[in-house]
Design an enzyme around this catalytic site. Structure first.
Site, PDB file in Angstrom:
ATOM      1  N   GLU A   3       0.792  -1.235   0.000  1.00  0.00           N
ATOM      2  CA  GLU A   3       0.000   0.000   0.000  1.00  0.00           C
ATOM      3  C   GLU A   3       0.825   1.286   0.000  1.00  0.00           C
ATOM      4  O   GLU A   3       0.562   2.200   0.770  1.00  0.00           O
ATOM      5  CB  GLU A   3      -0.956   0.015   1.209  1.00  0.00           C
ATOM      6  CG  GLU A   3      -1.932  -1.135   1.202  1.00  0.00           C
ATOM      7  CD  GLU A   3      -2.938  -1.047   2.354  1.00  0.00           C
ATOM      8  OE1 GLU A   3      -4.093  -1.409   2.134  1.00  0.00           O
ATOM      9  OE2 GLU A   3      -2.555  -0.628   3.453  1.00  0.00           O
ATOM     10  N   ASN A   4       1.784   1.337  -0.849  1.00  0.00           N
ATOM     11  CA  ASN A   4       2.517   2.586  -1.045  1.00  0.00           C
ATOM     12  C   ASN A   4       1.795   3.369  -2.128  1.00  0.00           C
ATOM     13  O   ASN A   4       1.763   2.956  -3.281  1.00  0.00           O
ATOM     14  CB  ASN A   4       3.955   2.258  -1.456  1.00  0.00           C
ATOM     15  CG  ASN A   4       4.688   3.460  -1.999  1.00  0.00           C
ATOM     16  OD1 ASN A   4       4.300   4.603  -1.756  1.00  0.00           O
ATOM     17  ND2 ASN A   4       5.746   3.186  -2.748  1.00  0.00           N
TER      18      ASN A   4
END
Lengths: 682, 682
Positions: free
Chosen positions: B321-322
């Protein structure tokens, strides 16, 4: 089909609109009762906008304390406050709660713990000399919170508060049963909630040596079954206690109560080893040899390390209950006594204590011990903890020694709360001068853990210790038992907020006993049972050891069974003025208990562990039947036969006897009904 | 006046004499179900004389495990066993329980956890290759214990057991809400009870950095609000887990989910600081700058220290989840990408992961991460944890990567137990070769803690995770939902034995909400509520932050409300074959719920915190009235009017909508009654 209201279940409305009123005119649920309290006008309404600010020169512990208070308040009210963690940046003059502290507090004896709290409809002001006083005030705020249809609020009030005694302790015995650090932590939170300020940590005894000792590692390695605190954990607890303004006084019990020390170091005992960790309870023989220099070299090494680990100025060396058997049997010790003109074991103990005192003093600590350490001529810097009682306590005070009282506060004895509550370290009629009274610094509730495990200890300590805490903090004139119980019931629920298990482990233990979720009949029974008092649990039948089991009915049962207490209260009311409402309530409960045995027998079929409790269930049923008969006589005014009265009295006498290490606490009430019935006819 | 029996309260008798029977012919309450099990004749009766002995070459952890088992068994049966602490001296061939272990087990992936248990009327034999297998078998023994009027016993049985998957994990997120070590410890005990073997410890995230890091102290000093684990505590937990045959895999989430790192080290982020600890939830922007050498020097220092602290061969670096926002906005990073032919954020992330991999490998660890770390060409020694799902999982397995499944096991989503239970990491119809299937090592239940605190986390994990544990251990063919729920109800109570709070905190939370002991009407309501599923708790109304409050009705409500589930089950039964008994039961509950609102309104007067739940109480009452009307139609066969049907359906639709972040879980059952009533007339 469900009974949703009875006087046994405190209704919310009753709790809040209680008619009892303090002399100040303010109905409150504070425990301990503050020194001075004055009702104001109106209320401060709690909203999502509630904020707090801290000014002055506090120790940084106030920020953690204020944050915890904020979270508990938010948790209870569900208001979604905006502040996260309180820091020294939170100084906003428009904040709802203004905390002002003059100087950083020190967690030491006689530190200033006073505070002033003023609540108006506009603002809450808490001022204190030290942050420790402010922490006490924050707990008062949490107890003050009221609620009604308009929301949560604080009543307008001015409180000027300070403790009556500077030493307000709880002894936790982590030796007989090891108590993991989470037990200590949650109990420290409980202590803080009722303004106790000393954790007396009983760390060694025959059954276990509980502190990692780097200089003498066989102490914890061989004396603890692996159940000991690491030094890191000790530091963690000291820090945790400090954050709550609580001192930690360690106790290392010597020369007796020392079997666990000798597992690793048998050469220090007064009789040859080998030694193993003691599994049974009582006064045991193993005792340090006070005639060997090695003993003092060893204690020097040990106390040096412990004095550095524990910052408090006091170090407790026990000194109690040395039976002297090993000394008498040891010819070398006898020869030493002769050579040194020591006429008795008592003299030899004095010799030992004086040597120990030198060591304790060398490491800049004051020595504390039980009554037995006090010997004529010993230095006045020592502190006596009296388990023997007031005679001993007052004598010490008269001779100029500082002392605290624990006799009367042994909470392992399973006494009622009121019995402990009414004991005062310095009663109004104490035969002491004012100067001598000042030598009595307070007291300690003592939670010896022969019968308590990490699962049950909370319910042995709480809520009863809250009442003892009130004795130590509040003016001596505060001693209305009925009002104490009213407030205790509320405080007990608030104590759950900090993680204490005293309320919630009750039904868990009943579920395990019953082996299933349906605990209805079991709970009906255990609700009116108490574990036997004093040390009657020991002896007879299965022998108690440190490895249990402590999962039985007397372990689940409350030492001050509320349902039974309220039944006794109601019978007293009814007997002094019989009325329809009380009669109905009494009849309801007696009928419930009378019929409960049939249901209990079903539970029993799948719970062999309850076999020895079955006679109590049977007795409850039979006695309730008698109670109903007595009430019928009272109601109708019909004469009971002399033979009924006689038989019944015998049965009641029999029913008072403990069974399965429990007592049926409604028998006394039923007996009064029978007496009333019998009188009605004479 | 008290209802002592209904199908909603499992009676003890029902529990024990349950008619459901496994294919083996043995009625049992084991969870997970063993691989093979054969019923024997008779039973082994437990008495005070019960003893155990251990032979062979076990690791010493077996002695602690055997002692804990003995104490739990003694606590449950109250038999006063004679053995205290089991040691290597306990090898008596006449002991009742003979444990034989071939060799010391290692707490590593793929260790042998198999065991064979034979119970006859004479003896209990537990043999295992490793002590870890023996520990699994001891838990089986504790679950096997039966009881009746003759006492406690083990049924005669032969069990040959081994896990289906070698990686059976529970992820505990200690970052979003810090979880003190006692939380971790009691959950490790819970894990051991249901044979889970990996604690995945999520230690860092935007909301907190939870590990003391000596080489980079600003990480924990500035990134944790003081809420972090000391290295001593980490070691204590690793030791505690090891004693139970459980691995500890730490996760340090990079390059995103890293706000808390940048509070102390803002220079490592991809955008200028300063940074503060994140208080809200969701995917946040702060991300490591993958173009700076300092980043990798920093990570090298960090991973070096952590690799030494955590003994497991795997180290989890997150990688999920960057959002890439900081990268896009940073011109220097954009220039770097251009210079290095990195076309996308995806490529830049790969660049970062490959650098991280080198560091992890340098310190002799295997790298583990979420789906995103898997990039074409990356070394096969990495382990993928799939939150994305089976497509991603199977693809990795096909390409020869080892992987585990977490998608479907996110227990923070408040799904029903059965929904998790029926998800299989390798379903029978998986489009994979046998070789590829072997690459799927198991799965992990993931307890993300945005909405969970130390007070509520147990009830979010347990008992549902016991069913997931069964999925990971038992043969894939074990998937009877009804039987799973039957056993789960029993196992849930046994899980209390190790100190878990999932059962007992329920009523505690209700007491705090109601503000008093009388929680009758509140409990009647909350018993049929569940917190909203998925992430619907977030957004709208009060914004959730890491500082709460999480003391509200959706926090108290069970994610799989048993009363509601049993009501739905009963309506299904009744609809398929209407009968008097079911009708009576349904009528009882619908009447109770219909009448509950009046009592709830009394509670509400003193509990403003419940204000937003009042509409649910009102709705429950109204829907129950509809249910009663529907039943009357079914009973009499009288046609309901079309308008009644239409209006009712609308009301039911409305009643399904969440309120106060809760759902009323009996509406579905009532709807079916209405449908049946409507059909009966067509």
């Amino acid at each position: 089909m469900k009974k949703t209201f009875s006087f046994f279940v405190f209704s919310c409305l009753l709790l809040i609109q209680a008619v009892y009123s303090q002399p100040t005119g303010l109905v409150h649920h504070l425990m301990p009762v503050p020194a001075r309290m004055e009702k104001g006008n109106g209320r401060f309404t709690l909203t999502q906008e509630f904020t707090l600010a801290i000014k002055g020169k506090p120790h940084q512990r106030i920020y953690g304390g204020a944050t915890r208070m904020l979270r508990r308040l938010d948790g209870r009210t569900g208001l979604f406050f905006s502040q996260a963690y309180i820091t020294s940046n939170n100084t906003d003059a428009s904040a709802s709660l203004q905390i002002t502290v003059d100087r950083p507090g020190k967690v030491i004896l006689n530190e200033d713990e006073s505070y002033t709290l003023t609540v108006t409809s506009e603002k809450i002001k808490l001022t204190a000399t030290t942050d420790i006083g402010a922490l006490r005030g924050l707990e008062t705020i949490l107890q003050l919170v009221g609620r009604d249809e308009n929301g949560y609020y604080l009543p307008a009030v001015t409180i000027q508060d300070a403790p009556r005694f500077p030493w307000r302790g709880l002894l936790i015995d982590a030796a007989r049963h090891f108590m993991p650090i989470e037990v200590i932590k949650r109990n420290l939170d409980g202590m803080a909630a009722v303004k106790l300020n000393v954790l007396h940590w009983h760390l060694t005894d025959d059954q276990g040596f509980r502190v990692e000792t780097n200089s003498l590692p066989k102490l914890h390695e061989l004396g603890s079954d692996g159940q000991y605190y690491t030094q890191e954990q000790i530091k963690e607890i000291i820090q945790y206690a400090d954050s709550r303004g609580i001192r930690v006084v360690p106790e290392f019990d010597v020369p007796g109560h020392a079997t666990s020390w000798f597992v690793g170091y048998p050469e220090l005992a007064s009789a040859p080893g080998p030694y193993t960790i003691e599994r049974k309870f009582g006064i045991k023989n193993p005792t340090f040899d006070p005639t060997k220099e090695e003993t003092y070299t060893f204690l020097d090494t040990f106390i040096k390390e412990m004095a550095a680990l524990f910052p408090d100025e006091y170090l407790h060396i026990g000194g109690d209950e040395n039976n002297g058997k090993q000394w008498k049997a040891n010819t070398q010790i006898q020869a030493f006594m002769k050579a040194n003109n020591l006429a008795s074991n008592h003299d030899l103990q004095t010799h030992f204590i004086e040597r120990a005192l030198k060591i304790v003093t060398r490491y800049n600590k004051k020595m504390m011990g039980w009554d037995e350490i006090w010997q004529p001529g010993i230095t006045k810097s020592i502190m006596i903890q009296s388990w023997r009682g007031k005679k001993s306590l007052f004598e010490a005070a008269r001779k100029g020694y500082t002392a605290i009282l624990s006799n009367g506060y042994y909470i392992d004895l399973a006494w009622s709360t009121s019995r402990h509550y009414l004991i005062d370290p310095v009663p109004a009629d104490a035969d002491l001068t004012d100067e001598q009274k000042k030598n009595i610094l307070g007291g300690e509730a003592a939670m010896w853990s022969e019968l308590a495990t990490e699962e049950t200890i909370d319910s042995r300590i709480w809520p009863r210790t809250a009442a003892i805490a009130e004795r130590f903090w509040s003016p001596g004139s505060v001693k209305d038992v009925e009002d104490m119980y009213r407030r205790l019931d509320i405080i007990s629920l608030q104590l759950e907020e900090v993680g204490l298990l005293h309320e919630k482990n009750y039904e868990m233990m009943l579920r395990r006993l019953a082996g299933c979720r349906d605990i209805t009949s079991l709970k009906t029974l255990v609700d009116v049972l108490e574990p036997v008092e004093d040390y009657k649990r020991h002896g007879k039948g299965n022998i108690l050891t440190s490895f249990g089991p402590y999962t039985l009915v007397p372990d689940a049962a409350n030492p001050d069974a509320a349902v039974a207490r309220k039944f006794r209260f109601l019978t007293d009311q009814y007997i002094s003025s019989p009325n329809e409402a009380a009669a109905k309530e009494l009849t309801y409960w007696l009928t419930l208990w009378k019929n409960n045995h049939a249901a209990f027998q079903q539970t029993l079929k799948q719970a062999p562990i309850l076999k020895d409790v079955a006679p109590l269930s049977q007795t409850l049923s039979a006695m309730s039947e008698i109670g109903l008969q007595a009430m019928e006589h009272i109601r109708t005014g019909k004469t009971p036969s002399a033979s009924w009265v006689e038989t019944t009295k015998k049965q009641l006498e029999e029913a008072k006897k403990p069974q399965a290490k429990c007592e049926l606490k409604v028998v006394e009430g039923i007996e009064k009904l029978v007496q009333k019935a019998a009188k009605a006819t004479t």
